[in-house]
Write a protein that holds these residues in place. Structure first.
Motif, PDB file in Angstrom:
ATOM      1  N   ARG B 181     -44.008  27.169 -75.614  1.00  0.00           N
ATOM      2  CA  ARG B 181     -42.760  28.085 -74.992  1.00  0.00           C
ATOM      3  C   ARG B 181     -42.413  27.758 -73.531  1.00  0.00           C
ATOM      4  O   ARG B 181     -41.364  27.904 -73.121  1.00  0.00           O
ATOM      5  CB  ARG B 181     -43.144  29.610 -75.440  1.00  0.00           C
ATOM      6  N   ASP B 183     -43.027  25.268 -71.909  1.00  0.00           N
ATOM      7  CA  ASP B 183     -42.270  24.020 -71.771  1.00  0.00           C
ATOM      8  C   ASP B 183     -41.059  23.808 -72.482  1.00  0.00           C
ATOM      9  O   ASP B 183     -40.346  22.632 -72.567  1.00  0.00           O
ATOM     10  CB  ASP B 183     -43.280  23.126 -72.681  1.00  0.00           C
TER      11      ASP B 183
ATOM     12  N   ARG C  48     -49.507  37.522 -68.193  1.00  0.00           N
ATOM     13  CA  ARG C  48     -48.719  37.064 -69.429  1.00  0.00           C
ATOM     14  C   ARG C  48     -47.235  37.634 -69.307  1.00  0.00           C
ATOM     15  O   ARG C  48     -46.241  37.440 -69.784  1.00  0.00           O
ATOM     16  CB  ARG C  48     -49.377  37.478 -70.580  1.00  0.00           C
ATOM     17  N   ALA C  51     -45.293  35.925 -67.028  1.00  0.00           N
ATOM     18  CA  ALA C  51     -44.808  34.507 -67.642  1.00  0.00           C
ATOM     19  C   ALA C  51     -43.775  34.724 -68.849  1.00  0.00           C
ATOM     20  O   ALA C  51     -43.039  33.839 -69.316  1.00  0.00           O
ATOM     21  CB  ALA C  51     -46.150  33.974 -68.361  1.00  0.00           C
ATOM     22  N   GLY C  52     -43.840  36.040 -69.436  1.00  0.00           N
ATOM     23  CA  GLY C  52     -42.614  36.251 -70.537  1.00  0.00           C
ATOM     24  C   GLY C  52     -43.408  36.075 -71.815  1.00  0.00           C
ATOM     25  O   GLY C  52     -42.778  35.813 -72.902  1.00  0.00           O
ATOM     26  N   LEU C  53     -44.748  35.770 -71.916  1.00  0.00           N
ATOM     27  CA  LEU C  53     -45.566  35.788 -73.248  1.00  0.00           C
ATOM     28  C   LEU C  53     -45.820  36.928 -73.749  1.00  0.00           C
ATOM     29  O   LEU C  53     -46.343  37.060 -75.096  1.00  0.00           O
ATOM     30  CB  LEU C  53     -46.841  34.959 -72.809  1.00  0.00           C
ATOM     31  N   ASP C  55     -44.157  41.246 -73.918  1.00  0.00           N
ATOM     32  CA  ASP C  55     -43.016  42.061 -73.842  1.00  0.00           C
ATOM     33  C   ASP C  55     -43.538  43.126 -72.767  1.00  0.00           C
ATOM     34  O   ASP C  55     -44.762  43.417 -72.551  1.00  0.00           O
ATOM     35  CB  ASP C  55     -42.590  42.683 -74.877  1.00  0.00           C
ATOM     36  N   ASP C  72     -36.385  34.318 -71.426  1.00  0.00           N
ATOM     37  CA  ASP C  72     -37.404  33.322 -72.266  1.00  0.00           C
ATOM     38  C   ASP C  72     -38.323  32.684 -71.165  1.00  0.00           C
ATOM     39  O   ASP C  72     -38.092  32.338 -70.265  1.00  0.00           O
ATOM     40  CB  ASP C  72     -36.573  32.255 -72.819  1.00  0.00           C
ATOM     41  N   PRO C  73     -39.648  32.646 -71.589  1.00  0.00           N
ATOM     42  CA  PRO C  73     -40.580  31.895 -70.657  1.00  0.00           C
ATOM     43  C   PRO C  73     -39.902  30.673 -70.134  1.00  0.00           C
ATOM     44  O   PRO C  73     -40.188  30.406 -69.145  1.00  0.00           O
ATOM     45  CB  PRO C  73     -41.724  31.978 -71.702  1.00  0.00           C
ATOM     46  N   ALA C  74     -39.290  29.729 -71.160  1.00  0.00           N
ATOM     47  CA  ALA C  74     -39.041  28.544 -70.669  1.00  0.00           C
ATOM     48  C   ALA C  74     -37.897  28.786 -69.466  1.00  0.00           C
ATOM     49  O   ALA C  74     -37.691  27.821 -68.781  1.00  0.00           O
ATOM     50  CB  ALA C  74     -38.268  27.658 -71.848  1.00  0.00           C
ATOM     51  N   ILE C  78     -40.920  28.885 -64.148  1.00  0.00           N
ATOM     52  CA  ILE C  78     -42.499  29.159 -63.950  1.00  0.00           C
ATOM     53  C   ILE C  78     -43.040  27.839 -64.522  1.00  0.00           C
ATOM     54  O   ILE C  78     -42.692  27.178 -65.460  1.00  0.00           O
ATOM     55  CB  ILE C  78     -42.948  30.294 -64.561  1.00  0.00           C
ATOM     56  N   MET C  80     -47.425  27.388 -65.913  1.00  0.00           N
ATOM     57  CA  MET C  80     -48.703  28.001 -66.292  1.00  0.00           C
ATOM     58  C   MET C  80     -49.631  27.241 -66.531  1.00  0.00           C
ATOM     59  O   MET C  80     -49.644  26.240 -67.228  1.00  0.00           O
ATOM     60  CB  MET C  80     -48.463  29.236 -67.121  1.00  0.00           C
ATOM     61  N   PHE C  82     -53.378  27.330 -68.459  1.00  0.00           N
ATOM     62  CA  PHE C  82     -54.333  27.805 -68.984  1.00  0.00           C
ATOM     63  C   PHE C  82     -56.009  27.878 -68.953  1.00  0.00           C
ATOM     64  O   PHE C  82     -56.211  26.919 -68.559  1.00  0.00           O
ATOM     65  CB  PHE C  82     -53.937  27.714 -70.552  1.00  0.00           C
ATOM     66  N   ALA C  86     -54.707  24.091 -72.734  1.00  0.00           N
ATOM     67  CA  ALA C  86     -53.727  24.089 -73.938  1.00  0.00           C
ATOM     68  C   ALA C  86     -53.059  22.636 -73.625  1.00  0.00           C
ATOM     69  O   ALA C  86     -51.781  22.566 -73.781  1.00  0.00           O
ATOM     70  CB  ALA C  86     -52.776  25.345 -73.667  1.00  0.00           C
ATOM     71  N   GLY C 100     -42.488  19.186 -71.128  1.00  0.00           N
ATOM     72  CA  GLY C 100     -41.371  20.306 -70.894  1.00  0.00           C
ATOM     73  C   GLY C 100     -40.280  19.647 -69.934  1.00  0.00           C
ATOM     74  O   GLY C 100     -39.143  20.246 -70.436  1.00  0.00           O
ATOM     75  N   ARG C 151     -42.821  20.337 -63.452  1.00  0.00           N
ATOM     76  CA  ARG C 151     -41.638  21.420 -63.589  1.00  0.00           C
ATOM     77  C   ARG C 151     -40.993  21.682 -62.261  1.00  0.00           C
ATOM     78  O   ARG C 151     -39.881  22.293 -62.484  1.00  0.00           O
ATOM     79  CB  ARG C 151     -42.056  22.354 -64.190  1.00  0.00           C
TER      80      ARG C 151
END
Lengths: 293, 286, 345
Positions: B181, B183, C48, C51-53, C55, C72-74, C78, C80, C82, C86, C100, C151
């Motif tokens: 997400r 990405d 999180r 990050a927007g992961l 709410d 949205d996280p994307a 930002i 991240m 993990f 990940a 990305g 990114r």
């Protein structure tokens, strides 16, 4: 659900629709239909139906043929399950133990998984053939005059033999992978604690296999009830007559051949209840945890 | 040295048991093959024997191209073709539909997720056999008798694949979807770019199990296909063994070879893709 | 580059559990902030949410000059890293790093150049065609870093990125990450439960406990002037000695030993760092040493004082043995806390 799931509204519904549509049309609808039909009496020529309440059920439980078939199913299930589980366990334990040829044995003992039950039935017809069947000839040496399709017991014996043969591979595969999942350290600890090999098996290996065994028990009961249809149908050559038959086979014979839709549906409903009870029992046991996690 | 001697004896016992087991598994099929290699007259007189004959090509020709019945449509080739369609159609249909449904259940915030879950997983409880007659009636009403759809789709109406993929998706680390997400991958991209490639092994394993299951279906094809051109091998064999009865010279060679052809594709798949098959089997049924 | 500010940000789960109590703080441009606390304290949830992961239940989150609560996280600009990295197991290192960018429809040639640049920076050029399963833990960690770097984000988020590494590698990666952040100058939020990581990497530390921020400060402030007994015992290994005492007539006593001064008569918790106690034959603390831990560069003496367990940190040159010793406290080294609330006085 994953904690960071996507929040689209329509996409998941779109993804679910094919599955749900098929399930509703070909699962819930027929299941509901079977339950409904079991309370009706259908005209054999297709002219309407009459509500008869529980009559189909009472007729069923009063039918000698049904009770005979039910008894046979119980005994058949118990014997097939017991034999195929215990022989497969023996083979799995040995296959797990040997070093040389382990892979070859594994392949040789499991490929029959892919043989269709009716083909197994055809093989059985040859093995027990009246004029020159090898097994028939063999048992004749002991004075057993084997008559497939004529003698009730002999026919049942053939059905059991073929069904066990066909089911061995599944049990073997599960037992073997269950055995291989036992940590090496546990085996080594047992090796130090107990010098008798059979003692180690019954005290350590067997209890650790209990979850696999229990799972297989349910699988084998289901197999004996339903998947042996092909075996039975080929052995009786589609003409049950006075031969033994399982309940599932009877549903088919009464409903499809005999056109007794109401009676056959009532039998289906009883089978549904049986399977449901079995599944609930399974969930209960899993909850009680035969697992050692 | 008594220890090593005792050890050797137990190894002999182990191997003997395994060899006997293996023979019990193999010999019946060797017997089919032997019978198919001799003339039908020879078989009728003597039954299965130890010596292979030279009739395999003749019997193979008959098995593949000869037909009986009214329409003459149930040649071995035709039945093989139908079995392939059933095996592939069932396996692919089940996997595609199951993966989609499992994806929706695991990766989305659905208000009725629990309800959908139960609606789908109740189907695990009742096999097709217990609702066979009403299913037949419905397929008949929908005009799908003697069609491939009618053959395949009702068999798909259970959630085994969905359940399997749900388990697998849940075992995939959460962070992967989070990383995706961040990405910038949306739900479709995540499914296509990441989830499907990650599931390759699982798909292969499931495919083998489902192909064998579909190929070996018997009761449902027996009910749903009455036209001989629609017979599968497994369903057609019964027809042929039944015609053995009452004829003067039963065609043992032909019917035994058909039986061998009927078990060959699934058996080969199971043997060659053994590790995937075992994985699929032992992980699916839990 | 960006500032991050949280204004009464709060997280309540549907089952009513309040994972993060209303929190407000501001992270300056280019600053390296570490969120530290025991597991379940809400630090990961906080990250999180940034990050927007996850709410945000209440409050406002600003990154740069945008309120991003519903972004949205994307699209938050930002990156991240993990805990388990990940990495996409079926993609090569190069594809992992570039995924990305590909999703942002950046031309393939530009992606390749950026991936190459990041790989050079992280010593990964030889591994670009490998799959993650063929890499060591440290290399995987670097790939995860690379994915974040390409990114060009205005904010780095790290979720316990080193906890899957062995101790030696962890020390090395700690330095690398810190150096990289310095070089790139990107604002960073780093979550860890390891107080050593927090102390060594942070410009500022945010200590959390049970969903609440206990203290925000530089590593030195947090260490030397802990805002609560929780911070005092969480930061530092071995933790601060916490003794029950009482202030009377201006004097703070533990048992019958006078340790400090306090104007108000009351019960107190007295905190002293182990290294602030020095063995001293003229000291007025009497300690019964029962156990000596030899750590090479220094030693830890464990013992009892006035019925309280006490740990003393001594240099390697100091001769020690178990039994009765005398010790003194360094000046201004005593912290006083309210025994009921644990808050610093």
């Amino acid at each position: 659900m994953k904690r960071a799931g996507f929040s689209n509204r329509w996409l998941p519904i779109l993804f679910l629709i094919p599955q749900l549509a098929i399930i509703f049309i070909f699962f819930y609808w027929p299941a509901a239909h079977a339950i409904r039909s079991s309370f009706y009496l259908q005209d054999p020529f297709g002219f309407g139906e009459t509500f008869v309440g529980l009559k189909n059920y009472t007729a069923m439980f009063n039918s000698a043929a049904y009770l005979r078939s039910a008894w046979f199913t119980v005994i058949f299930t118990v014997i097939v399950t017991f034999l195929s589980l215990s022989i497969a366990l023996l083979l799995a334990v040995k296959a797990d133990k040997v070093i040389r040829g382990a892979k070859t044995y594994r392949t040789l003992l499991m490929w029959v998984y892919a043989v269709a039950p009716p083909v197994a039935g055809v093989i059985g017809l040859i093995l027990f053939d009246q004029s020159w069947g090898p097994i028939k000839d063999f048992v004749a040496l002991f004075g057993w005059d084997f008559r497939l399709g004529v003698d009730y017991f002999d026919t049942a014996f053939a059905m059991v033999t073929i069904s066990v043969w066909k089911q061995l591979p599944v049990n073997f595969i599960f037992f073997l992978s269950g055995l291989q999942a036992i940590p090496k350290s546990v085996r080594e600890a047992a090796l130090i604690d107990n010098r008798s090999a059979s003692g180690r098996f019954w005290d350590v290996t067997f209890p650790l296999l209990a979850p696999t065994g229990f799972f297989l028990l349910i699988i084998n009961i289901t197999y004996s009830l339903f998947d042996t249809f092909g075996v039975i149908d080929t052995v009786v050559k589609g003409e049950p007559g006075n031969n033994p038959m399982t309940l599932v086979y009877k549903v088919y014979v009464d409903g499809f051949r005999g056109n007794d839709l109401g009676g056959s549906s009532a039998q289906s409903v009883i089978l549904m209840i049986l399977v449901l009870a079995l599944t609930i029992f399974q969930f209960r046991m899993v909850e009680r945890r035969i697992h050692y996690t | 040295m008594s220890v090593s001697k005792r050890f050797r004896w137990s190894a002999v016992l182990d191997h003997s048991i395994l060899i006997i087991g293996s023979l019990i598994m193999i010999l019946p099929v060797v017997m089919l093959l032997q019978m198919a290699s001799t003339t039908d007259i020879h078989t009728m007189k003597n039954g299965p024997g130890l010596i292979f004959g030279d009739q395999l090509p003749v019997n193979f020709e008959k098995a593949m191209f000869k037909a009986d019945g009214f329409t003459g449509a149930n040649t071995g080739v035709r039945m093989l073709y139908n079995s392939m369609i059933l095996g592939f159609g069932f396996a692919i249909g089940k996997i595609v539909i199951g993966m989609m449904a499992a994806y929706a259940i695991v990766y989305f915030r659905l208000r009725f997720a629990t309800l959908a879950f139960w609606v789908i997983f109740t189907t695990l409880l009742l096999p097709l056999e217990v609702r066979i007659l009403p299913s037949y009636e419905i397929v008949q009403r929908l005009g799908m008798l003697n069609t491939y759809q009618g053959l395949i789709i009702p068999l798909i109406a259970s959630a085994t694949a969905t359940f399997f993929f749900r388990q697998f998706f849940r075992s995939i680390p959460e962070e992967l979807v989070e990383a995706a997400r961040i990405d910038g991958a949306g739900p479709i991209k995540f499914f296509v770019d990441i989830l499907v490639p990650l599931s390759r092994t699982m798909i292969a394993a499931m495919f083998i199990i489902m192909f064998v299951y579909g190929w070996n279906q018997y009761l449902w094809p027996t009910m749903i296909t009455t036209e001989e051109g629609m017979f599968t091998l497994v369903r057609g064999i019964k027809q042929i063994t039944q015609t053995l009865e009452g004829t003067n010279l039963p065609e043992y060679g032909r019917s035994n070879l058909l039986a061998i052809i009927a078990i060959l594709p699934p058996v080969l798949i199971v043997i060659f893709f053994q590790s995937w098959f075992v994985k699929g089997l032992t992980e699916s049924d839990k | 580059m960006a500032q991050v500010s949280l204004n009464n940000v709060r997280k309540v789960y549907p089952n009513g559990f309040e994972a993060v109590k209303p929190a407000s703080f501001r992270i300056e441009d280019g600053e390296f902030v570490v969120l530290v606390g025991p597991s379940g304290c809400g630090k990961s949830t906080m990250l999180r949410m940034i990050a927007g992961l996850e709410d945000i239940s209440d409050g406002a989150l600003t990154i740069g000059d945008r309120v991003v609560n519903d972004v949205d996280p994307a699209d938050r600009d930002i990156a991240m890293v993990f805990q388990n990295y990940a990495l996409y197991p079926h993609m090569t290192v190069a594809k992992n790093i570039g995924y990305g960018l590909k999703n942002r429809k950046i031309p393939a040639a530009d992606i390749a150049a950026k991936v190459q640049e990041a790989a050079t920076m992280l010593n990964l050029t030889d591994y670009l065609d490998r799959k993650p399963s063929q890499l060591s833990g440290g290399q995987r960690q670097r790939v995860a870093m690379g994915r974040a770097i390409v990114r060009d984000p205005s904010l780095f988020l790290f979720d316990e990125p080193l906890s899957n590494l062995d101790a030696k590698l962890r020390n090395q990666m700690r330095i690398e990450i810190k150096a990289l952040q310095r070089r790139l100058g990107v604002t960073s939020v780093y979550v860890t439960h390891d107080q050593v990581e927090a102390m060594t990497m942070a410009d500022r530390i945010i200590v959390m406990n049970a969903g609440r921020i206990e203290q925000i400060g530089t590593p030195a402030e947090v260490y030397h002037s802990p805002a609560s007994t929780f911070v005092a015992s969480f930061m530092g290994a071995p933790p601060m000695n916490l003794l029950t005492g009482r202030a009377e007539a201006g004097r703070v006593r533990v048992g019958n030993v006078m340790l400090h001064q306090h104007h108000e008569d009351r019960d107190l918790t007295v905190g002293i760092r182990p290294e602030d106690i020095i063995p001293d034959s003229h000291g007025h603390l009497e300690v019964e040493v029962t156990l000596i831990e030899e750590l090479g560069a220094h030693r830890l003496l464990h013992g009892q004082m006035q019925g309280h367990p006490l740990t003393i940190h001594v240099g390697k040159d100091h001769p020690v043995e178990t039994g009765h010793i005398r010790a003194a406290i360094k000046p201004n080294a005593v912290s006083l806390f309210d025994p009921a609330s644990g808050v610093r006085l």
